[in-house]
Design a protein around this motif. Structure first.
Motif, PDB file in Angstrom:
ATOM      1  N   ILE A  27       0.836  -1.209   0.000  1.00  0.00           N
ATOM      2  CA  ILE A  27       0.000   0.000   0.000  1.00  0.00           C
ATOM      3  C   ILE A  27       0.867   1.253   0.000  1.00  0.00           C
ATOM      4  O   ILE A  27       0.555   2.231  -0.685  1.00  0.00           O
ATOM      5  CB  ILE A  27      -0.983  -0.032   1.193  1.00  0.00           C
ATOM      6  CG1 ILE A  27      -2.050  -1.107   0.949  1.00  0.00           C
ATOM      7  CG2 ILE A  27      -1.625   1.329   1.414  1.00  0.00           C
ATOM      8  CD1 ILE A  27      -2.918  -1.411   2.144  1.00  0.00           C
ATOM      9  N   ARG A  28       1.963   1.234   0.735  1.00  0.00           N
ATOM     10  CA  ARG A  28       2.875   2.396   0.756  1.00  0.00           C
ATOM     11  C   ARG A  28       3.546   2.618  -0.596  1.00  0.00           C
ATOM     12  O   ARG A  28       3.900   3.741  -0.935  1.00  0.00           O
ATOM     13  CB  ARG A  28       3.959   2.213   1.821  1.00  0.00           C
ATOM     14  CG  ARG A  28       3.512   2.434   3.224  1.00  0.00           C
ATOM     15  CD  ARG A  28       4.693   2.554   4.182  1.00  0.00           C
ATOM     16  NE  ARG A  28       5.658   1.475   4.059  1.00  0.00           N
ATOM     17  CZ  ARG A  28       5.637   0.327   4.754  1.00  0.00           C
ATOM     18  NH1 ARG A  28       4.683   0.125   5.641  1.00  0.00           N
ATOM     19  NH2 ARG A  28       6.561  -0.585   4.581  1.00  0.00           N
ATOM     20  N   SER A  29       3.739   1.550  -1.358  1.00  0.00           N
ATOM     21  CA  SER A  29       4.515   1.628  -2.600  1.00  0.00           C
ATOM     22  C   SER A  29       3.685   1.912  -3.849  1.00  0.00           C
ATOM     23  O   SER A  29       4.247   2.305  -4.868  1.00  0.00           O
ATOM     24  CB  SER A  29       5.264   0.314  -2.816  1.00  0.00           C
ATOM     25  OG  SER A  29       6.122   0.047  -1.733  1.00  0.00           O
ATOM     26  N   GLU A  33      -4.673   4.263  -7.800  1.00  0.00           N
ATOM     27  CA  GLU A  33      -5.406   3.381  -8.722  1.00  0.00           C
ATOM     28  C   GLU A  33      -4.985   1.921  -8.516  1.00  0.00           C
ATOM     29  O   GLU A  33      -5.814   1.006  -8.578  1.00  0.00           O
ATOM     30  CB  GLU A  33      -5.167   3.790 -10.177  1.00  0.00           C
ATOM     31  CG  GLU A  33      -5.689   5.164 -10.530  1.00  0.00           C
ATOM     32  CD  GLU A  33      -4.731   6.293 -10.106  1.00  0.00           C
ATOM     33  OE1 GLU A  33      -3.517   6.043  -9.966  1.00  0.00           O
ATOM     34  OE2 GLU A  33      -5.215   7.418  -9.894  1.00  0.00           O
ATOM     35  N   GLU A  34      -3.694   1.705  -8.295  1.00  0.00           N
ATOM     36  CA  GLU A  34      -3.193   0.348  -8.064  1.00  0.00           C
ATOM     37  C   GLU A  34      -3.661  -0.189  -6.716  1.00  0.00           C
ATOM     38  O   GLU A  34      -3.919  -1.388  -6.584  1.00  0.00           O
ATOM     39  CB  GLU A  34      -1.665   0.315  -8.138  1.00  0.00           C
ATOM     40  CG  GLU A  34      -1.115   0.564  -9.517  1.00  0.00           C
ATOM     41  CD  GLU A  34       0.396   0.652  -9.540  1.00  0.00           C
ATOM     42  OE1 GLU A  34       0.995   0.105 -10.474  1.00  0.00           O
ATOM     43  OE2 GLU A  34       0.982   1.266  -8.625  1.00  0.00           O
ATOM     44  N   ILE A  35      -3.780   0.681  -5.726  1.00  0.00           N
ATOM     45  CA  ILE A  35      -4.268   0.256  -4.408  1.00  0.00           C
ATOM     46  C   ILE A  35      -5.702  -0.251  -4.525  1.00  0.00           C
ATOM     47  O   ILE A  35      -6.051  -1.275  -3.924  1.00  0.00           O
ATOM     48  CB  ILE A  35      -4.158   1.409  -3.382  1.00  0.00           C
ATOM     49  CG1 ILE A  35      -2.696   1.740  -3.113  1.00  0.00           C
ATOM     50  CG2 ILE A  35      -4.875   1.038  -2.083  1.00  0.00           C
ATOM     51  CD1 ILE A  35      -2.476   2.977  -2.268  1.00  0.00           C
ATOM     52  N   ILE A  36      -6.511   0.411  -5.310  1.00  0.00           N
ATOM     53  CA  ILE A  36      -7.896  -0.029  -5.496  1.00  0.00           C
ATOM     54  C   ILE A  36      -7.938  -1.391  -6.184  1.00  0.00           C
ATOM     55  O   ILE A  36      -8.687  -2.287  -5.778  1.00  0.00           O
ATOM     56  CB  ILE A  36      -8.697   1.028  -6.282  1.00  0.00           C
ATOM     57  CG1 ILE A  36      -8.862   2.276  -5.418  1.00  0.00           C
ATOM     58  CG2 ILE A  36     -10.051   0.487  -6.725  1.00  0.00           C
ATOM     59  CD1 ILE A  36      -9.375   3.485  -6.143  1.00  0.00           C
ATOM     60  N   THR A  37      -7.102  -1.568  -7.187  1.00  0.00           N
ATOM     61  CA  THR A  37      -7.025  -2.856  -7.873  1.00  0.00           C
ATOM     62  C   THR A  37      -6.544  -3.939  -6.919  1.00  0.00           C
ATOM     63  O   THR A  37      -7.087  -5.053  -6.893  1.00  0.00           O
ATOM     64  CB  THR A  37      -6.081  -2.761  -9.088  1.00  0.00           C
ATOM     65  OG1 THR A  37      -6.541  -1.724  -9.952  1.00  0.00           O
ATOM     66  CG2 THR A  37      -6.008  -4.075  -9.842  1.00  0.00           C
ATOM     67  N   LEU A  38      -5.533  -3.619  -6.115  1.00  0.00           N
ATOM     68  CA  LEU A  38      -5.016  -4.571  -5.132  1.00  0.00           C
ATOM     69  C   LEU A  38      -6.085  -4.914  -4.103  1.00  0.00           C
ATOM     70  O   LEU A  38      -6.242  -6.080  -3.732  1.00  0.00           O
ATOM     71  CB  LEU A  38      -3.777  -4.005  -4.436  1.00  0.00           C
ATOM     72  CG  LEU A  38      -3.136  -4.906  -3.383  1.00  0.00           C
ATOM     73  CD1 LEU A  38      -2.566  -6.168  -4.033  1.00  0.00           C
ATOM     74  CD2 LEU A  38      -2.057  -4.162  -2.616  1.00  0.00           C
ATOM     75  N   LYS A  60      -7.541   2.661   6.094  1.00  0.00           N
ATOM     76  CA  LYS A  60      -6.541   3.712   6.329  1.00  0.00           C
ATOM     77  C   LYS A  60      -5.976   4.240   5.005  1.00  0.00           C
ATOM     78  O   LYS A  60      -5.771   5.423   4.849  1.00  0.00           O
ATOM     79  CB  LYS A  60      -5.398   3.181   7.185  1.00  0.00           C
ATOM     80  CG  LYS A  60      -5.772   2.917   8.617  1.00  0.00           C
ATOM     81  CD  LYS A  60      -4.592   2.367   9.385  1.00  0.00           C
ATOM     82  CE  LYS A  60      -4.971   2.025  10.812  1.00  0.00           C
ATOM     83  NZ  LYS A  60      -3.850   1.437  11.554  1.00  0.00           N
ATOM     84  N   ALA A  61      -5.723   3.328   4.074  1.00  0.00           N
ATOM     85  CA  ALA A  61      -5.071   3.710   2.819  1.00  0.00           C
ATOM     86  C   ALA A  61      -5.963   4.559   1.921  1.00  0.00           C
ATOM     87  O   ALA A  61      -5.480   5.427   1.219  1.00  0.00           O
ATOM     88  CB  ALA A  61      -4.641   2.451   2.070  1.00  0.00           C
ATOM     89  N   LEU A  62      -7.250   4.287   1.950  1.00  0.00           N
ATOM     90  CA  LEU A  62      -8.154   4.955   1.010  1.00  0.00           C
ATOM     91  C   LEU A  62      -8.992   6.056   1.654  1.00  0.00           C
ATOM     92  O   LEU A  62      -9.939   6.550   1.069  1.00  0.00           O
ATOM     93  CB  LEU A  62      -9.059   3.921   0.345  1.00  0.00           C
ATOM     94  CG  LEU A  62      -8.304   2.875  -0.486  1.00  0.00           C
ATOM     95  CD1 LEU A  62      -9.245   1.777  -0.939  1.00  0.00           C
ATOM     96  CD2 LEU A  62      -7.608   3.514  -1.660  1.00  0.00           C
ATOM     97  N   SER A  63      -8.620   6.468   2.855  1.00  0.00           N
ATOM     98  CA  SER A  63      -9.380   7.536   3.507  1.00  0.00           C
ATOM     99  C   SER A  63      -8.702   8.875   3.368  1.00  0.00           C
ATOM    100  O   SER A  63      -7.654   9.037   2.880  1.00  0.00           O
ATOM    101  CB  SER A  63      -9.581   7.223   4.981  1.00  0.00           C
ATOM    102  OG  SER A  63      -8.365   7.028   5.632  1.00  0.00           O
TER     103      SER A  63
END
Length: 63
Positions: A27-29, A33-38, A60-63
């Motif tokens: 998630i940090r890397s 858009e890639e986080i949503i796919t992941l 946490k990542a998408l807020s």
């Protein structure tokens, strides 16, 4: 990078602690858009096993 992290997560999915550690690193890397796919892939692959970890990390990542 996304495919690399998918491979790593699949390989460490036997261990709850390692899975969470590698998920946070991914998630940090990645870009949003890639986080949503992941996220979608993780819930599909590991939602039954690690739903609480996925909820915590992606909230946490998408807020």
């Amino acid at each position: 990078m996304l495919e690399y992290f998918k491979t790593i997560l699949a390989k460490v999915s036997f261990d709850r602690w390692l899975f969470e550690k590698e998920l946070k690193k991914a998630i940090r890397s990645l870009v949003p858009e890639e986080i949503i796919t992941l996220r979608d892939w993780c819930y599909d692959q590991f939602g039954q096993i690690y739903e609480s970890i996925l909820n915590k990390c992606f909230t946490k990542a998408l807020s």
